[in-house]
Each structure stands twice: as C-alpha cells, then as structure tokens.
Design a protein around this motif. Structure first.
Motif: not given
Length: 138
Positions: A92-93, A112-113, A136-138
């Motif tokens: 999914g990437f 991805r997202g 980590p996504a912020r």
C-alpha cells in the motif's frame, strides 16, 4: 506467620522482577527494531535471500524503544535495490520521490496515509544493505 509473610513478599518481589525483565526481552534481542519478525514494515513477508537486521547502536535502540524513530534493515548477498521496495508497494505504499542509483545508494521516499518512510539501498561490495526509517507522523 511472620516468617511466612517475608517469604511470600520475597517471592512476590522476585516474580515481579522476572516479569519486568521478560517484558523487555524484545529490546535486548538482535531483531529489536521489528514490530513483527518475518515481516517488512508489517506489510508483507521478508523477500527470499534477505537477512533482517537492526542497527547495533545503543542510541538507535533507545530511540526505537521510546517510539521516536522506526528502523528496519535487510542485507542481500547481491545487488537487489528493489526487492524490499516491491514488498512495501504491494503493501500500500506509494513512491513520493526517488533518487537514482549513484553508485553509492538508491533512495526513495514512500508514503501511505500520513506515514512517510525513507528507503535507502546502499552498495556493500556486491551486496545490498536496505534501510527503512521513519519518525512518527505528527
């Protein structure tokens, strides 16, 4: 009775210490950086011929344990810059950017997202060292 109380307390302390020690077993292991052993970034199986690994650095180990970074590494005996990349794309990437092989490394940024992963495939003699990393996504 008093003696029995001390024995029970000592056993409870020992059991607690053993549980605490075992709960950190992942972080002491060679493959501490993998959330799911045998998987690439939890999206697919490790490709044939790949040997998974994690950086030896204590500081990287501490950052991974604290959730400040994520990293996975794979080595191949020959030049296979796209083997792990194919697994990520099938999981999914999508490729956001890429820098072609310059004789030192091949670099791709995947998304991805809200998640972004830096993919580096570096030459190691005739072999390949693939490193996946993200924060980590912020």
């Amino acid at each position: 009775m008093r003696r029995t109380g001390w024995v029970v307390a000592a056993l409870a302390v020992l059991a607690g210490a053993a549980g605490w020690w075992q709960s950190g077993a992942r972080w002491r292991g060679e493959l501490y950086c993998f959330a799911q052993p045998g998987q690439v970034w939890e999206v697919g199986a490790v490709p044939a011929g790949a040997a998974p690994g994690c950086p030896d650095s204590r500081s990287v180990r501490a950052e991974v344990r604290a959730g400040q970074t994520r990293v996975e590494q794979f080595t191949f005996p020959d030049w296979q810059p796209g083997a792990v990349l194919d697994v990520l794309k099938a999981g999914g990437f999508t490729q956001l950017t890429a820098r072609p092989d310059d004789g030192v490394q091949f670099e791709v940024v995947l998304t991805r997202g809200r998640e972004r992963v830096l993919y580096l495939a570096a030459h190691q003699g005739a072999g390949t060292l693939v490193t996946l990393s993200s924060t980590p996504a912020r």
